[in-house]
Design an enzyme around this catalytic site. Structure first.
Site, PDB file in Angstrom:
ATOM      1  N   LYS A  55       0.841  -1.220   0.000  1.00 10.39           N
ATOM      2  CA  LYS A  55       0.000   0.000   0.000  1.00 10.39           C
ATOM      3  C   LYS A  55       0.869   1.261   0.000  1.00 10.39           C
ATOM      4  CE  LYS A  55      -4.120  -2.069   2.063  1.00 10.39           C
ATOM      5  NZ  LYS A  55      -3.603  -3.313   2.659  1.00 10.39           N
TER       6      LYS A  55
HETATM    7  O1  S5P Z   1      -9.421  -2.438   2.276  1.00 10.58           O
HETATM    8  C1  S5P Z   1      -8.655  -3.362   2.502  1.00 10.58           C
HETATM    9  C2  S5P Z   1      -7.556  -3.607   1.674  1.00 10.58           C
HETATM   10  C3  S5P Z   1      -6.766  -4.708   1.941  1.00 10.58           C
HETATM   11  S1  S5P Z   1      -5.532  -5.102   0.819  1.00 10.58           S
HETATM   12  N1  S5P Z   1      -8.887  -4.200   3.528  1.00 10.58           N
HETATM   13  C4  S5P Z   1      -8.081  -5.271   3.814  1.00 10.58           C
HETATM   14  O2  S5P Z   1      -8.377  -5.993   4.777  1.00 10.58           O
HETATM   15  N2  S5P Z   1      -6.985  -5.517   3.026  1.00 10.58           N
HETATM   16  C5  S5P Z   1      -6.069  -6.629   3.336  1.00 10.58           C
HETATM   17  O3  S5P Z   1      -6.756  -7.872   3.262  1.00 10.58           O
HETATM   18  C6  S5P Z   1      -5.453  -6.551   4.732  1.00 10.58           C
HETATM   19  O4  S5P Z   1      -4.235  -5.856   4.693  1.00 10.58           O
HETATM   20  C7  S5P Z   1      -5.293  -8.014   5.106  1.00 10.58           C
HETATM   21  O5  S5P Z   1      -4.039  -8.492   4.666  1.00 10.58           O
HETATM   22  C8  S5P Z   1      -6.373  -8.734   4.317  1.00 10.58           C
HETATM   23  C9  S5P Z   1      -7.611  -9.064   5.109  1.00 10.58           C
HETATM   24  O6  S5P Z   1      -7.321  -9.987   6.113  1.00 10.58           O
HETATM   25  P1  S5P Z   1      -8.486 -10.666   6.986  1.00 10.58           P
HETATM   26  O7  S5P Z   1      -7.722 -11.514   7.981  1.00 10.58           O
HETATM   27  O8  S5P Z   1      -9.252  -9.602   7.669  1.00 10.58           O
HETATM   28  O9  S5P Z   1      -9.299 -11.501   6.030  1.00 10.58           O
END
Ligand code: S5P
Length: 469
Positions: A302
């Site tokens: 990011k």
């Molecule tokens: O808006 C966003 C963008 C990203 S790339 N929201 C997110 O959660 N992410 C990424 O997706 C975040 O950095 C993490 O690596 C992943 C979500 O992880 P989870 O464990 O919540 O599914």
């Protein structure tokens, strides 16, 4: 009526709502006539007269609501509503990102019959979008009232969509009134008439859902960026839309998970800066697993700084991301210089690379709304490095780009730090092409079973999307 219309035309000209000369339109075309009715809010009596004349176009006023199309037509709809005592509803320009996420404001019920109020129609697409949203809420729309018809096919497009359009002026009539009252010279009257005749060719209403109807294989052929094309193909071959977020802080855990998930994922997404025992051998190991199982590696860095710094962050430092990450993420917030910075960082790299622009975030209260999202999409237009967008809904139409959607678990939920989760089916139907799942898999007691479950549900949702559309 004719006298009233002529007076209104002159008045609109006098207040600067209609201007002649040489102007550049939103889409970059030169036009000798410019109509901008936003100015009428500064002239209450004109606003009132215009609203009354518009309302007088319908004989049978048996409508449940007036519905203004933002923004210019909203004050006109408000005046009509208060003068006629017909309640108003508003169709938002975009769904709220918090709370109810509703598109329509105001009180209504299924079966209600609103009339749409719009200032200008060109192709008719904004009315068609409004009608779609109203229909989604069970409302019955048959008529639209419009102040100026630019005579570029909007009326036909709307009539084909079952909407009767009543307009106060066609652009030809408007011009005629101005000429008759000596507001236009014969020369500019002729020039504008020629221009109108030349642009009369009907505009097609863009189908915003075209991307959602196409298969990944078909989209591989229209992608400008070669990594995107490769990604579409491998998704199609492996029948997976899964991007696994391996948010572990120890190299071995990521490597073990990559080995386990490799055959079933399209992308392995990591945050290299959270790893505590990072060394170069980690990169070699993860690269060789990605080759073995044919998935891509995304470093979810990011990036968000000025181009110069981003170019260093990308190719230098401890991680030298440019050397190994097929895909990266970047925030559009610094402006298009960030894309140039990333390109600069690739000077000595021979492999193909792609960028996902973070247009919307999944977290509660994210500031990525409204015009920011639109600007993010616009920014991709001049870069062949952009592979797609990180976003939550269908914000772009180009089938050659990919929607990567995070914030996914089997049930709609949230964590304690603002992350919000939607279900696999919901995100695929909201336009998600590649779906990011992190803790839904990494915190599961049987990781392989979870990977297979997400992969299957997501692929079935994708197949049903291309069939449904
Ligand atoms: O808006 C966003 C963008 C990203 S790339 N929201 C997110 O959660 N992410 C990424 O997706 C975040 O950095 C993490 O690596 C992943 C979500 O992880 P989870 O464990 O919540 O599914």
């Amino acid at each position: 009526m004719k006298v009233e219309l002529k007076e209104l035309a002159i008045e609109l000209y006098n207040v600067g709502a209609i201007r002649t000369g040489s102007f550049i339109t939103k889409v970059g075309l030169e036009t000798p006539i410019y109509i901008d009715l936003r100015v009428i809010i500064s002239y209450p009596q004109l606003l009132l007269r215009l609203s009354k004349s518009l309302w007088s176009l319908v004989d049978n006023k048996d409508f449940s609501h007036v519905c203004g199309v933002p923004y210019t037509a909203l004050p006109i709809a408000t005046v009509i509503s208060t003068e006629s005592n017909v309640p108003m509803i508003i169709r938002r320009k975009e769904a709220k990102s918090y709370g109810t996420k509703k598109m329509i404001e105001g009180i209504f019920k299924t079966g209600d019959t609103p009339i749409i109020i719009e200032d200008i129609i060109t192709s008719g697409s904004s009315i068609i979008e409004t009608v779609k949203d109203l229909q989604n809420e069970g409302l019955n729309v048959t008529t639209a009232l419009v102040i100026v018809d630019r005579e570029q096919g909007g009326r036909d497009n709307l009539e084909k969509a079952g909407i009767t359009v009543k307009t106060l002026f066609t652009i030809t009539q408007l011009l005629g009134y101005l000429f008759e009252s000596s507001k236009l010279s014969e020369e500019s009257f002729k020039e504008i008439k020629d221009y109108i005749n030349a642009v009369k060719a009907p505009l097609k209403v863009q189908d915003d859902n075209i991307r959602l109807k196409q298969t990944f294989m078909a989209r591989a052929n229209v992608a400008k960026n070669s990594v995107t094309s490769k990604l579409f193909k491998l998704m199609s071959e492996k029948q997976t839309t899964l991007c696994l977020a391996a948010d572990f802080t120890v190299c071995q855990e990521i490597i073990d998970l990559a080995d386990l998930a490799g055959p079933h994922i399209a992308v392995l997404k990591i945050h290299v800066d959270i790893i505590e025992d990072f060394d170069k051998s980690f990169v070699q190991k993860i690269k060789s697993i990605s080759k073995k199982y044919n998935f891509l590696i995304m470093e979810d860095r990011k990036f968000a700084d000025i181009g110069q710094v981003v170019s260093y962050q990308y190719k230098k430092g401890v991680y030298k991301i440019a050397e190994w990450a097929d895909l990266i993420t970047a925030h559009p917030v610094p402006g298009s210089g960030i894309l140039q910075g990333i390109k600069e960082g690739l000077n000595e790299i021979a492999e193909d690379r792609g960028i996902f622009l973070v247009a919307e975030m999944s977290s509660e209260g994210a500031l990525t709304t409204g015009d920011y999202v639109k600007s993010a999409v616009a920014m991709s237009k001049n870069s062949d490095l952009v592979a797609g967008f990180v976003c939550q809904k269908n914000i772009f139409t180009d089938p050659g780009l990919i929607q990567l959607t995070p914030g996914v678990k089997l049930t709609k939920s949230s964590d304690s730090l603002g992350q919000q989760y939607n279900t696999p089916q919901d995100v695929i139907h909201s336009g998600g092409d590649i779906i990011v799942v992190g803790r839904g898999i990494t915190q599961s007691t049987d990781k392989l079973a979870s990977i297979l479950e997400y992969k299957k549900i997501l692929w079935e949702a994708y197949e049903s999307r291309i069939e449904d559309c």
